[in-house]
Design an enzyme around this catalytic site. Structure first.
Site, mmCIF file in Angstrom:
data_model
loop_
_atom_site.group_PDB
_atom_site.id
_atom_site.type_symbol
_atom_site.label_atom_id
_atom_site.label_comp_id
_atom_site.label_asym_id
_atom_site.label_seq_id
_atom_site.Cartn_x
_atom_site.Cartn_y
_atom_site.Cartn_z
ATOM 1 N N HIS A 105 0.841 -1.204 0.000
ATOM 2 C CA HIS A 105 0.000 0.000 0.000
ATOM 3 C C HIS A 105 0.874 1.250 0.000
ATOM 4 C CE1 HIS A 105 -3.238 2.810 1.111
ATOM 5 N NE2 HIS A 105 -2.334 3.329 1.933
ATOM 6 N N GLU A 106 1.921 1.250 0.824
ATOM 7 C CA GLU A 106 2.818 2.404 0.852
ATOM 8 C C GLU A 106 3.557 2.554 -0.470
ATOM 9 O OE1 GLU A 106 2.401 4.476 3.110
ATOM 10 O OE2 GLU A 106 1.191 3.147 4.373
ATOM 11 N N HIS A 109 1.659 4.544 -2.968
ATOM 12 C CA HIS A 109 1.851 5.994 -2.951
ATOM 13 C C HIS A 109 3.079 6.394 -3.760
ATOM 14 C CE1 HIS A 109 -1.404 6.796 -0.256
ATOM 15 N NE2 HIS A 109 -0.884 6.114 0.750
#
Length: 236
Positions: A105-106, A109
């Protein structure tokens, strides 16, 4: 003029109750999902840090480092200022489904920055503004309520405070699609580069959906708070 009777400062808090209940449910859900899937090893046996590195490299982001930081799980983040993915030791060194999808998920970004995803640029522009307005919104609103009974400056302070809080709501509104998109990218990349099987994918989707709901809850709370502010206004 602003007043304490009717929808006063304390009685107006009733509009926050649905959002507060929703937030409690969401927090319980994400804790449950994380607790369950942090105990299940992913099919590849790779750690969160390894998964992050694999997805970064697959997207041509070899220049983005994966750092291990102090702190508890779920405090992981992508830092645009240093263009780095920062994972807690628990997430970075664990080969669970939860660790893998949180790390990815990071990375989502980082991919957003890499492709120039517009909403994350807007959110970054709002960060310094929101850091300031979130600090002064409620003090100005309360000052406006107090002064409205004695002089004309009450309305001015209240309106400035309200405008400050509108930026807070706007920030949450922009943050929601940014976070949902990061999770969507993570799931897609995990499937594309083959680091998940069907069981992993199902578990990862549950974890990331639960996490995304925290941003829905944050937006709901911000909107309810803005509604409360509006109810404090005497429209007569």
């Amino acid at each position: 003029m602003y007043y304490y009777g009717g929808w006063g400062y304390y009685t107006s808090m009733i509009v926050l109750i649905p959002a507060m209940i929703f937030t409690i449910i969401v927090q319980a859900n994400i804790k449950s999902a994380y607790s369950r899937y942090s105990q299940i090893r992913n099919s590849r046996g790779i750690t969160g840090a390894q998964a992050a590195r694999m997805v970064l490299d697959a997207n041509g982001l070899q220049n983005v480092p994966v750092n291990v930081i102090r702190g508890e799980a779920l405090n992981d983040y992508y830092d645009p200022s240093s263009n780095s993915v920062n994972l807690s030791s628990e997430i970075a060194g664990t080969s669970s489904i939860a660790a893998m999808c949180i790390a990815c998920h990071e990375v989502g970004h980082a991919i957003q920055y890499g492709v120039g995803y517009a909403p994350i640029k807007v959110r970054n522009l709002l960060v310094p503004v929101v850091n300031l307005t979130s600090r002064f919104s409620w003090p100005l609103i309360i000052l406006g309520l107090v002064l409205s009974t004695t002089n004309a400056y009450g309305s001015l302070f209240f309106n400035i405070g309200t405008l400050c809080f509108v930026f807070v709501v706007l920030f949450h509104l922009v943050t929601l699609p940014v976070e949902v998109n990061a999770s969507s990218r993570a799931l897609k990349q995990m499937r594309t580069i083959g680091i998940v099987d069907d069981a992993d994918y199902t578990g990862s989707r549950k974890v990331l959906r639960a996490a995304a709901m925290t941003y829905v809850a944050a937006l709901a709370t911000a909107v309810a708070s803005l509604l409360r502010i509006m109810l404090l206004r005497d429209r007569n």
